[in-house]
Design a protein around this motif. Structure first.
Motif, mmCIF file in Angstrom:
data_model
loop_
_atom_site.group_PDB
_atom_site.id
_atom_site.type_symbol
_atom_site.label_atom_id
_atom_site.label_comp_id
_atom_site.label_asym_id
_atom_site.label_seq_id
_atom_site.Cartn_x
_atom_site.Cartn_y
_atom_site.Cartn_z
ATOM 1 N N ASP A 1 8.045 0.233 3.524
ATOM 2 C CA ASP A 1 8.213 -0.939 2.501
ATOM 3 C C ASP A 1 9.653 -1.256 2.414
ATOM 4 O OD1 ASP A 1 7.955 -2.224 0.043
ATOM 5 O OD2 ASP A 1 8.017 -0.642 -1.012
ATOM 6 N N SER B 1 7.827 3.462 0.563
ATOM 7 C CA SER B 1 7.827 4.337 1.698
ATOM 8 C C SER B 1 9.135 3.692 2.674
ATOM 9 C CB SER B 1 6.710 4.437 2.569
ATOM 10 O OG SER B 1 6.402 2.961 3.123
ATOM 11 N N ARG C 1 0.778 -1.132 -0.060
ATOM 12 C CA ARG C 1 -0.023 -0.039 -0.108
ATOM 13 C C ARG C 1 0.938 1.230 -0.010
ATOM 14 N NH1 ARG C 1 -5.824 0.456 -0.639
ATOM 15 N NH2 ARG C 1 -5.682 2.302 0.731
ATOM 16 N N HIS C 2 2.123 1.160 0.701
ATOM 17 C CA HIS C 2 2.832 2.366 0.628
ATOM 18 C C HIS C 2 4.075 1.969 -0.053
ATOM 19 C CE1 HIS C 2 -0.179 3.730 3.734
ATOM 20 N NE2 HIS C 2 -0.112 2.807 4.318
ATOM 21 N N ARG C 3 4.049 1.691 -1.201
ATOM 22 C CA ARG C 3 5.117 1.350 -1.921
ATOM 23 C C ARG C 3 6.242 2.300 -2.002
ATOM 24 N NH1 ARG C 3 5.248 -1.011 -7.630
ATOM 25 N NH2 ARG C 3 3.380 -0.190 -7.953
#
Lengths: 334, 339
Positions: free
Chosen positions: A129, A126, A122-124
């Motif tokens: 991640d 970041s 979802r928070h690629r």
């Protein structure tokens, strides 16, 4: 769905048949045959003949195979060469420990891996991640025994939070019904015994979880990224669903297909591959027993083990197949 | 008053580079300053070649993409300012039909679940019985058999799947439907069925359409007004008959000339304008008129340094807007001999 399961069960028959042939042939092609393995190098020719007769090795192969199948059907796996006890009893004593450890490791790996992989997707890009991907890579790279020693040194020796070896504190007078110590404590309502067994599982469980955790994080991440990019997620968004519903109903469930395969394969691997972890934590599971059997060529034990593992893989794969059908209706129909 | 009013809408996607720290090195100007409006019960067709930004525009209106600037006013509400609950509430009124009915439906949901999900989400219908009635009603409306409910999308043919996609959009009783290439994934014979279905539904339910397509014939069939997009901007907009009869923008003229005529004599004699080169990159669009790199009528003045705005040209009946400095002259001139 019932037909689907029935058909999958039917497909097990040829698999098990093939396996039984392999298991039948294996000890018979050992150098010198099973009689040499039993007697060692010092057997006299007379002894060899005697033992061949007692094992039925002088009979035609097809008769031998029939008897072999008959013994399998009675769950008679023979007697261990080194301990002189029935293989089945030896397994029954040790297998619950390994199963308990594997289940703990898989609960840790699934419970951490799927949320981590999902959040990473979802928070690629970041920090989260990058950390979770980097960490999971580390999990695969570090040898399991080394990780075990590190966890033991930190968690048991430096901090003193967890016990370093064994399955249960021997000073606890626990009643053992099934051999699954955590379960036993619950069944007999000896809560302290159950808790103590659970406490003993933490470090070896974490150690054993490292590789499946890494695999699950990575597969979940990749799979969620793929599903997030599909059109039907956009459709779901256009419907006006809340984020939580969208996530649970449309993203996660569609992303679970490859994850469930990984979980299945990993469970099989852990059951057969907990040797190192069990050794490091002196955990009385199947691992140490197996290592000894390999070095002594205790072939009834090895055969029993191979059969066990094969059955486990077959069953795990059946569960995975059935879960495929539950996850994806397109597979159910075929 | 118009139901949907799009004002100077832009969607720019950042291009990022860098191994550790991402820095933005430029923008893809997928949609670059588009304005148009659709009256209630109207049908607006948006055409353009692949990559011209028409789908991005549709998604930006739906707020599936975040617009960079500009406004989308639906029935007096600026959709670009909505978030969270209010944005989700708006989705009841504006629905989308997607291009590929296979990939745009969740393979895990059967038709009943797909349809009920919309009702549950927007709290439409009280009780199971009322909801079942709505589901049955929408199945009839799109021409799907009642026994489809327990089946999954992969068990249907392409045309039927698109009917599911339309039913899914219709069930929440929207006013505006954005259809992004609703038939381009279907066989030609099925295309006509679906287009007729869309036209019937508009008449019976008083819908307003924004139809996005690359196929001029498709757009002409279902829309009253047609806008032509090129590289992120509208280059021409007119009444659909007017647009096909007298295309004013060189790009539209080339598009219209590419449609084959089912008469060999006419087909042999008719004007054909073949555009050379590819669509320029939307990350580095040409200066001045976006089309000047491929325009057969390109002139030395203005085209390369002054961006033409949409201006109204009177061609008789209605509003005909075109973004070309030389529209009048080009309309009068024949096609260049060698292009």
């Amino acid at each position: 769905m019932g037909r689907f399961i029935a058909r999958r069960l039917m497909q097990l028959v040829p698999t098990l048949f093939g396996l039984s042939i392999l298991l039948f042939i294996w000890p018979r092609q050992l150098p010198g045959g099973p009689e040499t393995a039993l007697l060692g190098d010092r057997g006299t020719p007379e002894q060899l003949v005697l033992i061949r007769q007692s094992l039925g090795l002088d009979e035609p192969l097809i008769v031998q195979y029939g008897k072999f199948l008959e013994r399998l059907a009675r769950f008679d796996l023979g007697t261990s060469i080194s301990t002189r006890r029935p293989v089945l009893t030896e397994f029954a004593d040790r297998f619950p420990a390994t199963v308990e450890l594997t289940v703990t490791a898989m609960i840790i790996a699934i419970g951490l891996g799927i949320p981590l992989g999902y959040l990473a997707a979802r928070h690629r890009g970041s920090i989260l991640d990058q950390l979770s991907v980097g960490w999971s890579l580390l999990g695969v790279c570090v040898p399991i025994f080394f990780l075990g020693y590190v966890l033991k040194a930190v968690g048991a020796e430096n901090l003193g939070w967890f016990p370093s070896t064994g399955r249960q504190d021997p000073t606890i007078d626990a009643t053992h019904v099934t051999g699954f110590y955590v379960l036993d404590g619950l069944l007999t309502q000896e809560w302290d015994a159950s808790l103590d067994a659970l406490w003993h599982l933490v470090l070896p469980g974490l150690t054993l979880a490292s590789i499946p955790l890494a695999a699950i994080v990575r597969i979940t991440r990749a799979s969620v990224i793929e599903v997030l990019g599909t059109e039907h997620v956009r459709t779901a968004e256009a419907k006006g669903l809340t984020d939580a519903v969208l996530r649970r109903r449309h993203v996660l469930r569609n992303a679970m297909l490859p994850v469930s395969t990984t979980i299945g394969l990993m469970t099989g691997t852990l059951l057969s591959g907990a040797v190192l972890t069990e050794t490091v934590f002196a955990f009385a599971g199947i691992g140490a027993f197996l290592a000894q059997a390999i070095s002594e060529l205790d072939y009834p034990v090895l055969m029993g083990f191979i059969l066990f593992i094969a059955l486990i893989y077959v069953l795990v794969n059946l569960v995975v197949d059935v879960s495929y059908g539950l996850i994806d209706p397109r597979i159910r129909v075929r | 008053m118009s139901l949907l009013q799009v004002e100077d809408l832009s969607v720019h996607f950042p291009i990022t580079r860098g191994a550790l720290l991402n820095r933005t090195v430029g923008h893809v100007r997928a949609v670059d300053g588009v304005s148009f409006s659709i009256p209630r019960h109207g049908a607006y067709g948006l055409v353009g070649e692949s990559g011209c930004g028409k789908s991005t525009l549709g998604r930006a209106i739906m707020r599936l993409n975040t617009p960079t600037s500009g406004t989308v006013t639906y029935d007096g509400t600026d959709l670009t300012a909505l978030h969270g609950r209010r944005l989700r509430g708006m989705r009841r009124h504006v629905q989308m039909v997607f291009q590929d009915p296979m990939s745009s439906l969740d393979p895990r949901q059967n038709v009943e679940t797909i349809l009920l999900e919309g009702l549950h989400t927007h709290n439409i219908g009280s009780g199971t019985a009322a909801r079942r009635a709505l589901v049955a009603d929408v199945l009839d409306a799109v021409g799907l058999p009642r026994n489809s409910l327990s089946r999954y999308p992969h068990e249907f043919s392409g045309g039927q799947r698109q009917r599911i996609g339309i039913a899914r959009a219709l069930i929440v009783e929207p006013d505006l439907i954005v259809a992004d290439e609703p038939v381009s994934a279907l066989d030609v014979s099925i295309q006509a069925q679906i287009l007729n279905l869309l036209a019937d539904l508009q008449a019976s339910r008083g819908l307003t359409y924004l139809i996005i397509a690359h196929d001029l014939a498709v757009v002409r069939h279902v829309s009253r007004t047609v806008g032509v997009m090129y590289l992120g901007s509208l280059v021409e907009e007119a009444d659909s008959d007017d647009l096909y009869a007298t295309p004013l923008h060189p790009y539209t003229r080339a598009l219209v000339s590419a449609v084959p005529v089912p008469d060999p004599d006419v087909e042999d004699r008719r004007e054909r304008i073949i555009l050379r080169g590819d669509l320029p990159s939307a990350a580095a669009p040409p200066s001045g008129c976006r089309f000047h790199t491929r325009c057969p009528w390109v002139r030395d003045t203005r085209c390369k340094d002054e961006r033409p705005l949409l201006r109204t040209i009177s061609t008789g009946a209605t509003n005909h807007r075109v973004a070309c400095h030389w529209a009048e002259e080009i309309a009068a001139a024949p096609a260049p001999a060698s292009v």
